[in-house]
Motif scaffolding. Structure first.
Motif, PDB file in Angstrom:
ATOM      1  N   PHE A  19       0.668  -1.084   0.013  1.00 35.07           N
ATOM      2  CA  PHE A  19       0.131   0.168  -0.124  1.00 35.07           C
ATOM      3  C   PHE A  19       0.883   1.191   0.059  1.00 35.07           C
ATOM      4  CE2 PHE A  19       0.989   0.350   4.569  1.00 35.07           C
ATOM      5  CZ  PHE A  19       0.544   1.930   4.540  1.00 35.07           C
ATOM      6  N   SER A  20       1.790   1.337   0.683  1.00 31.45           N
ATOM      7  CA  SER A  20       2.898   2.431   0.886  1.00 31.45           C
ATOM      8  C   SER A  20       3.512   2.670  -0.435  1.00 31.45           C
ATOM      9  CB  SER A  20       3.747   2.404   2.084  1.00 31.45           C
ATOM     10  OG  SER A  20       4.503   1.129   1.877  1.00 31.45           O
ATOM     11  N   SER A  21       3.844   1.599  -1.187  1.00 30.58           N
ATOM     12  CA  SER A  21       4.508   1.660  -2.205  1.00 30.58           C
ATOM     13  C   SER A  21       3.573   2.246  -3.548  1.00 30.58           C
ATOM     14  CB  SER A  21       4.911   0.396  -2.834  1.00 30.58           C
ATOM     15  OG  SER A  21       5.900  -0.269  -2.019  1.00 30.58           O
ATOM     16  N   TRP A  22       2.342   1.986  -3.345  1.00 34.66           N
ATOM     17  CA  TRP A  22       1.385   2.790  -4.319  1.00 34.66           C
ATOM     18  C   TRP A  22       1.793   4.153  -4.175  1.00 34.66           C
ATOM     19  CZ3 TRP A  22      -4.396   0.988  -4.660  1.00 34.66           C
ATOM     20  CH2 TRP A  22      -4.489  -0.334  -4.749  1.00 34.66           C
ATOM     21  N   LEU A  23       1.815   4.686  -3.169  1.00 43.56           N
ATOM     22  CA  LEU A  23       2.000   6.259  -2.896  1.00 43.56           C
ATOM     23  C   LEU A  23       3.330   6.737  -3.036  1.00 43.56           C
ATOM     24  CD1 LEU A  23      -0.082   6.148   0.477  1.00 43.56           C
ATOM     25  CD2 LEU A  23      -1.069   6.452  -1.982  1.00 43.56           C
ATOM     26  N   TRP A  24       4.204   5.879  -3.629  1.00 43.44           N
ATOM     27  CA  TRP A  24       5.673   6.324  -3.559  1.00 43.44           C
ATOM     28  C   TRP A  24       5.975   7.438  -4.669  1.00 43.44           C
ATOM     29  CZ3 TRP A  24       9.350   6.271  -7.399  1.00 43.44           C
ATOM     30  CH2 TRP A  24      10.739   6.516  -7.219  1.00 43.44           C
ATOM     31  N   ILE A  28       6.684  10.744  -1.153  1.00 42.80           N
ATOM     32  CA  ILE A  28       8.322  11.064  -0.884  1.00 42.80           C
ATOM     33  C   ILE A  28       8.446  12.561  -1.133  1.00 42.80           C
ATOM     34  CG2 ILE A  28       9.232   8.650  -1.515  1.00 42.80           C
ATOM     35  CD1 ILE A  28      10.093   9.854  -4.025  1.00 42.80           C
ATOM     36  N   MET A  29       7.669  13.039  -1.863  1.00 43.29           N
ATOM     37  CA  MET A  29       7.615  14.659  -2.020  1.00 43.29           C
ATOM     38  C   MET A  29       7.013  15.727  -0.932  1.00 43.29           C
ATOM     39  SD  MET A  29       9.335  14.403  -4.846  1.00 43.29           S
ATOM     40  CE  MET A  29       9.653  13.341  -6.374  1.00 43.29           C
ATOM     41  N   GLY A  30       6.296  14.689   0.080  1.00 44.03           N
ATOM     42  CA  GLY A  30       5.822  15.550   1.344  1.00 44.03           C
ATOM     43  C   GLY A  30       4.171  15.501   1.268  1.00 44.03           C
ATOM     44  N   TRP A  31       3.757  15.021   0.148  1.00 43.04           N
ATOM     45  CA  TRP A  31       2.291  14.810   0.258  1.00 43.04           C
ATOM     46  C   TRP A  31       1.663  14.081   1.405  1.00 43.04           C
ATOM     47  CZ3 TRP A  31      -0.725  10.447   0.405  1.00 43.04           C
ATOM     48  CH2 TRP A  31      -2.275  10.362  -0.098  1.00 43.04           C
ATOM     49  N   PRO A  32       0.612  14.575   1.901  1.00 42.88           N
ATOM     50  CA  PRO A  32      -0.513  15.299   1.354  1.00 42.88           C
ATOM     51  C   PRO A  32      -0.397  16.775   1.368  1.00 42.88           C
ATOM     52  CG  PRO A  32      -1.127  14.566   3.442  1.00 42.88           C
ATOM     53  CD  PRO A  32       0.180  13.813   3.406  1.00 42.88           C
ATOM     54  N   GLU A  33       0.746  17.307   2.049  1.00 43.27           N
ATOM     55  CA  GLU A  33       0.972  18.615   1.637  1.00 43.27           C
ATOM     56  C   GLU A  33       1.497  18.955   0.359  1.00 43.27           C
ATOM     57  OE1 GLU A  33       0.443  20.675   4.356  1.00 43.27           O
ATOM     58  OE2 GLU A  33       0.119  18.939   5.569  1.00 43.27           O
ATOM     59  N   GLU A  34       1.189  20.259  -0.289  1.00 39.98           N
ATOM     60  CA  GLU A  34       1.441  20.839  -1.345  1.00 39.98           C
ATOM     61  C   GLU A  34       2.980  21.342  -1.276  1.00 39.98           C
ATOM     62  OE1 GLU A  34       0.075  20.297  -4.138  1.00 39.98           O
ATOM     63  OE2 GLU A  34      -1.612  19.206  -3.235  1.00 39.98           O
ATOM     64  N   THR A  40       7.621  20.675  -7.998  1.00 36.46           N
ATOM     65  CA  THR A  40       8.887  20.716  -9.015  1.00 36.46           C
ATOM     66  C   THR A  40       9.164  19.236  -9.597  1.00 36.46           C
ATOM     67  OG1 THR A  40       9.954  22.449  -7.592  1.00 36.46           O
ATOM     68  CG2 THR A  40      11.477  21.231  -8.986  1.00 36.46           C
ATOM     69  N   TYR A  41       9.114  18.094  -8.907  1.00 34.79           N
ATOM     70  CA  TYR A  41       9.675  17.128  -9.290  1.00 34.79           C
ATOM     71  C   TYR A  41       8.320  15.823  -9.676  1.00 34.79           C
ATOM     72  CZ  TYR A  41      14.028  18.540  -7.462  1.00 34.79           C
ATOM     73  OH  TYR A  41      15.071  19.303  -7.462  1.00 34.79           O
ATOM     74  N   TYR A  42       6.987  16.290  -9.259  1.00 36.40           N
ATOM     75  CA  TYR A  42       5.895  15.393  -9.677  1.00 36.40           C
ATOM     76  C   TYR A  42       5.223  16.030 -10.662  1.00 36.40           C
ATOM     77  CZ  TYR A  42       2.152  12.492  -9.395  1.00 36.40           C
ATOM     78  OH  TYR A  42       1.028  11.430  -9.803  1.00 36.40           O
ATOM     79  N   PRO A  43       4.763  15.467 -11.747  1.00 38.38           N
ATOM     80  CA  PRO A  43       5.034  13.963 -12.105  1.00 38.38           C
ATOM     81  C   PRO A  43       6.489  13.618 -12.662  1.00 38.38           C
ATOM     82  CG  PRO A  43       3.757  14.732 -13.866  1.00 38.38           C
ATOM     83  CD  PRO A  43       3.897  15.877 -13.004  1.00 38.38           C
ATOM     84  N   THR A  44       7.018  12.530 -12.476  1.00 37.75           N
ATOM     85  CA  THR A  44       8.293  12.246 -13.058  1.00 37.75           C
ATOM     86  C   THR A  44       8.122  11.689 -14.534  1.00 37.75           C
ATOM     87  OG1 THR A  44       8.097  10.112 -12.363  1.00 37.75           O
ATOM     88  CG2 THR A  44       9.323  11.491 -11.045  1.00 37.75           C
ATOM     89  N   SER A  45       9.116  11.367 -15.258  1.00 36.96           N
ATOM     90  CA  SER A  45       9.072  11.104 -16.759  1.00 36.96           C
ATOM     91  C   SER A  45       9.370   9.643 -17.035  1.00 36.96           C
ATOM     92  CB  SER A  45       9.844  12.007 -17.399  1.00 36.96           C
ATOM     93  OG  SER A  45      11.350  12.047 -17.022  1.00 36.96           O
ATOM     94  N   PHE A  46      10.248   8.981 -16.145  1.00 43.64           N
ATOM     95  CA  PHE A  46      10.733   7.810 -16.575  1.00 43.64           C
ATOM     96  C   PHE A  46      10.817   6.892 -15.374  1.00 43.64           C
ATOM     97  CE2 PHE A  46      14.460   5.097 -17.453  1.00 43.64           C
ATOM     98  CZ  PHE A  46      14.139   4.476 -18.437  1.00 43.64           C
ATOM     99  N   LEU A  47      10.404   5.684 -15.316  1.00 37.32           N
ATOM    100  CA  LEU A  47      10.598   4.623 -14.150  1.00 37.32           C
ATOM    101  C   LEU A  47      11.344   3.476 -14.644  1.00 37.32           C
ATOM    102  CD1 LEU A  47       9.745   3.468 -11.494  1.00 37.32           C
ATOM    103  CD2 LEU A  47       7.874   2.439 -12.710  1.00 37.32           C
ATOM    104  N   VAL A  48      12.276   2.857 -14.062  1.00 35.00           N
ATOM    105  CA  VAL A  48      12.999   1.462 -14.415  1.00 35.00           C
ATOM    106  C   VAL A  48      12.385   0.440 -13.477  1.00 35.00           C
ATOM    107  CG1 VAL A  48      15.260   0.509 -14.676  1.00 35.00           C
ATOM    108  CG2 VAL A  48      15.015   2.814 -15.199  1.00 35.00           C
ATOM    109  N   THR A  49      12.045  -0.678 -13.865  1.00 31.34           N
ATOM    110  CA  THR A  49      11.625  -1.924 -13.153  1.00 31.34           C
ATOM    111  C   THR A  49      11.697  -3.077 -13.908  1.00 31.34           C
ATOM    112  OG1 THR A  49       9.907  -2.346 -11.551  1.00 31.34           O
ATOM    113  CG2 THR A  49       9.166  -1.550 -13.858  1.00 31.34           C
ATOM    114  N   ALA A  50      11.154  -4.179 -13.219  1.00 31.08           N
ATOM    115  CA  ALA A  50      11.185  -5.537 -13.889  1.00 31.08           C
ATOM    116  C   ALA A  50       9.815  -5.915 -14.130  1.00 31.08           C
ATOM    117  CB  ALA A  50      12.029  -6.594 -13.041  1.00 31.08           C
TER     118      ALA A  50
END
Length: 375
Positions: A19-24, A28-34, A40-50
């Motif tokens: 559940f916490s990974s859903w919100l990652w 990590i940018m301080g949400w739910p605070e604006e 600045t950094y959300y949304p991102t553009s690129f994710l690397v995974t398997a």
């Protein structure tokens, strides 16, 4: 399932461990605070995974982001293959078939591990530990280090600029190959074909530069004449360091510091741009003939077991102007790289060579090495 109707009740004390990974992407940018970071950094553009956690993580991040932020968290997902054991099984601690990357780094070095992984990784579901590529990568980094040492020994404290006008055919050739390599690497990086980008840098550095250009430049440098070779050498070395830095950050940073270049770190230096004006097909064709000639004489020496310390005579017959011009202009390099006396050029492919001559035939010229006095 039980052979009878059973009332099922969800346990209230169990929480989805993801559940916490859903919100990652935004938590990590301080949400739910604006926060400023979130803006600045959300949304991102690129994710690397398997591929094995596409549903557990990637899909859920997208759903959570759409629910809480009303936008997707990233535009591109790059799926890497899994490293599997020699039997093709997924690695796990319970099976005891894992590979410790710290042990690989201790044996081969962190840069070698990084380059081998990039070089071996293709777009697929699985790959085995690239043992052969690890050894190749370590040898490649040794090659780079020795190349840098050679260039720096030639330069001393000098840091020459690239000459405004480049006339020597080998200088034109290596700048042309560099421009082509930069364009190829940028294309592959933009397409996320990291293995092809690594292969392009490897081929250029090992073969075009070390096997051929350095050996030709050595002859000019040994003659003591500064005809632009130092400037070209230094330029090529800097560009190789910049191209390689995303793959092998440690050795490239070390070389950059020794060079004393600006900016202070290679990590913030601009990535190379391909200079279209450096492309020179004529020079590449000419050096291709030079390479054929050197390879031809070396093949003859090996086939007839000519001792390494014996200098041979070479006759080249050609009716092609660019071949005769290239072989004539690169005479000292031909002699040094084939262990030969000054070459004899004959403008007639019907030329009758001395009796007992070994021959190599190429599309635009023939090579003869008289062997009567050697065998």
């Amino acid at each position: 399932h039980y052979g009878r109707d059973v009332e099922l009740r969800q346990d209230e004390d169990v929480l989805d461990t993801w559940f916490s990974s859903w919100l990652w992407p935004f938590s990590i940018m301080g949400w739910p605070e604006e926060t400023e970071e979130l803006a600045t950094y959300y949304p991102t553009s690129f994710l690397v995974t398997a591929f094995d956690i596409l549903f557990f993580w990637v899909a859920r991040m997208i759903m959570a982001s759409l629910h809480f932020r009303d936008e997707i968290p990233f535009e591109t997902v790059y799926i890497t293959p899994l490293i599997v054991d020699p039997q093709g099984r997924k690695m796990s601690k319970s099976k005891g078939n894992t590979v410790d990357p710290l042990e690989l780094m201790a044996e081969y070095g962190a840069d070698a591990l990084r380059f081998a992984m990039a070089h071996a990784t293709t777009k697929g579901r699985a790959m085995r530990t690239p043992t052969t590529q690890l050894e190749d990568a370590r040898n490649f980094l040794n090659k780079i280090w020795n190349m840098a040492r050679f260039v720096l020994m030639q330069l001393g404290d000098e840091r020459p600029d690239l000459p405004e006008t480049v006339t020597e055919v080998e200088d034109r050739y290596i700048l042309s190959r560099l421009a082509a390599t930069v364009a190829t690497v940028r294309e592959h990086l933009e397409g996320y074909n990291f293995n092809l980008a690594a292969e392009a840098i490897y081929d250029f550095t090992w073969h075009d530069v070390c096997d051929w250009y350095l050996e030709m430049a050595k002859v000019r440098l040994q003659n003591g004449s500064d005809d632009g070779a130092k400037g070209v050498l230094y330029h090529v070395l800097k560009q190789i360091v910049l191209l390689l830095h995303p793959f092998v950050p440690f050795i490239t940073e070390e070389i950059w510091q020794v060079l004393g270049e600006d900016p202070a770190s290679v990590s913030i230096a601009p990535f190379p741009e391909s200079r279209a004006t450096d492309r020179d097909e004529e020079a590449e064709v000419a050096i291709s003939a030079f390479q054929e000639a050197v390879t031809g004489v070396r093949t003859i020496r090996v086939e007839v077991n000519v001792p390494a310390d014996v200098r041979v005579s070479v006759i080249a017959s050609t009716e092609t102007e660019y071949v005769s011009g290239t072989l004539g202009a690169t005479g000292p390099a031909l002699e040094a790289m084939t262990g030969s006396e000054p070459w004899q050029l004959v403008a007639d492919r019907d030329f009758e060579p001395p009796p007992g001559s070994a021959q190599q035939v190429f599309p635009e010229f023939d090579l003869y090495v008289p062997l009567a006095d050697l065998i």
